[in-house]
Enzyme design. Structure first.
Site, short mmCIF file in Angstrom:
data_model
loop_
_atom_site.label_atom_id
_atom_site.label_comp_id
_atom_site.label_asym_id
_atom_site.label_seq_id
_atom_site.Cartn_x
_atom_site.Cartn_y
_atom_site.Cartn_z
N GLU A 31 0.84 -1.21 0.00
CA GLU A 31 0.00 0.00 0.00
C GLU A 31 0.87 1.25 0.00
O GLU A 31 0.57 2.24 -0.68
CB GLU A 31 -0.89 0.03 1.26
CG GLU A 31 -2.07 -0.92 1.20
CD GLU A 31 -3.21 -0.36 0.36
OE1 GLU A 31 -3.07 -0.37 -0.88
OE2 GLU A 31 -4.22 0.04 0.93
N THR A 80 -6.06 7.29 -4.34
CA THR A 80 -5.74 7.60 -2.93
C THR A 80 -4.59 8.60 -2.85
O THR A 80 -4.62 9.53 -2.04
CB THR A 80 -5.40 6.31 -2.17
OG1 THR A 80 -6.53 5.46 -2.22
CG2 THR A 80 -5.04 6.58 -0.72
#
Ligand code: HSE
Length: 310
Positions: free
Chosen positions: A132, A185
């Site tokens: 991530e 994101t």
């Protein structure tokens, strides 16, 4: 080497949930990514990527969250083999539904099985969180934690890493609406303020702690009153057209609370699953977008389990 393929279902998750930026996460019963893998002599090979939004998922193992996470597991386990993968996306990238998190968690979970489950769930989470970090430009484990552990998760600290899990109430219904808008994101993190005021800090601590208490008590009213965000969602509202209208419509049609899921653009509404309001809420939120010529997909779902072998 011709090894057996193994298959993992990695669920969508929602994160932040009001005041818990980068700390709270909740696994959903659906949708999910399906990650398949088998041992090969060495290296990583992505044989196939299919499913929703798969055209935007890179098949280079160096920049794919499944293989980045799986590689971390193999390194930690000092494994002497590689993995060939097939990825079927059920969660669209740039949705705020933990798409890269599900892929990362699924890849790490699968690799750990191939390594004889040498790593603890927390270590698997850390391997997925590394992916991530590489993909979204920020270390956040609030999607990968519920994706591995299931249920509602709270990260107390990143260094040292500590995450805990609560089983959410059985009657916590969730409606997730995903308008046809892409929000990465990494972009949604660029609009965040660098500092918060003491007033907002007090507001977040109060709501975050009461939300956790509501989860422990199984109190839908307490949970819903506590899904409040004074800092992050307001900063991101400009990235998601009709967010305010969609939330208002959800609440007007029976949702207990409605909020931006993760970094968006999905909109999550909680409702009492003892009622049959989920379908109506989904239709009404969808109509906010379709009336404005934006397609919108919806799920009427519930909290769910973490990654599992299927
Ligand atoms: N907590 C992260 C963020 C999650 O809001 O940026 C991204 O889904």
């Amino acid at each position: 080497m011709s090894e057996e393929w193994i298959r993992i279902a990695a669920p969508a998750t929602t994160s932040n949930i009001g005041a818990g930026f980068d700390t709270f996460g909740l696994a959903m019963s659906e949708p999910c990514d399906i990650i398949e893998g088998r041992k090969i002599d060495s290296g990583f090979l992505i044989r196939e990527i299919s499913g929703t939004g798969s055209e935007n998922v890179p098949n280079d193992p160096k920049i794919n969250s499944v293989t980045i996470a799986a590689e971390q597991v193999l390194k930690r386990c000092r494994a002497d083999f590689g993995i060939e993968m097939r990825i079927k996306k059920g969660i669209r990238p740039c949705s705020g539904m933990g798409s890269s998190g599900a892929s990362a968690a699924g890849g790490a979970f699968l690799a750990n099985i191939l390594c004889g489950e040498k790593l603890s769930p927390t270590e698997v989470i850390l391997c997925a969180a590394h992916a991530e970090d590489v993909i979204s430009g920020g270390l956040h484990a609030d999607n990968v934690s519920p994706c591995i552990l299931g249920g509602f998760t709270m990260i107390r600290s990143y260094e040292p890493f500590e995450v805990n899990r609560i089983e959410p109430p059985k009657d916590l219904g969730m409606v997730v609406a995903l308008p046809d808008i892409m929000v990465a994101t990494s972009d949604a993190r660029k609009v965040l303020p660098a500092e918060v005021s003491v007033k907002d800090l007090v507001f977040h601590v109060g709501n975050a702690s009461t939300l956790v208490y509501g989860m422990m008590r199984g109190d839908l009213g307490m949970i819903s009153r506590s899904v409040k965000d004074a800092v992050f969602e307001p900063a991101r509202t400009k990235l998601v057209p009709y967010l305010k209208e969609a939330k208002k419509e959800a609440v007007a049609n029976g949702a207990l609370v409605s909020f931006l899921g993760g970094s968006g653009p999905c909109i999550v509404s909680f409702y009492d699953a003892k009622t049959d309001l989920g379908g109506v809420i989904a239709e009404k939120v969808k109509a906010v977008y379709t009336d404005n010529r934006i397609k919108c997909q919806t799920w009427v779902t519930r909290p769910g389990a973490g990654c599992k072998r299927i």
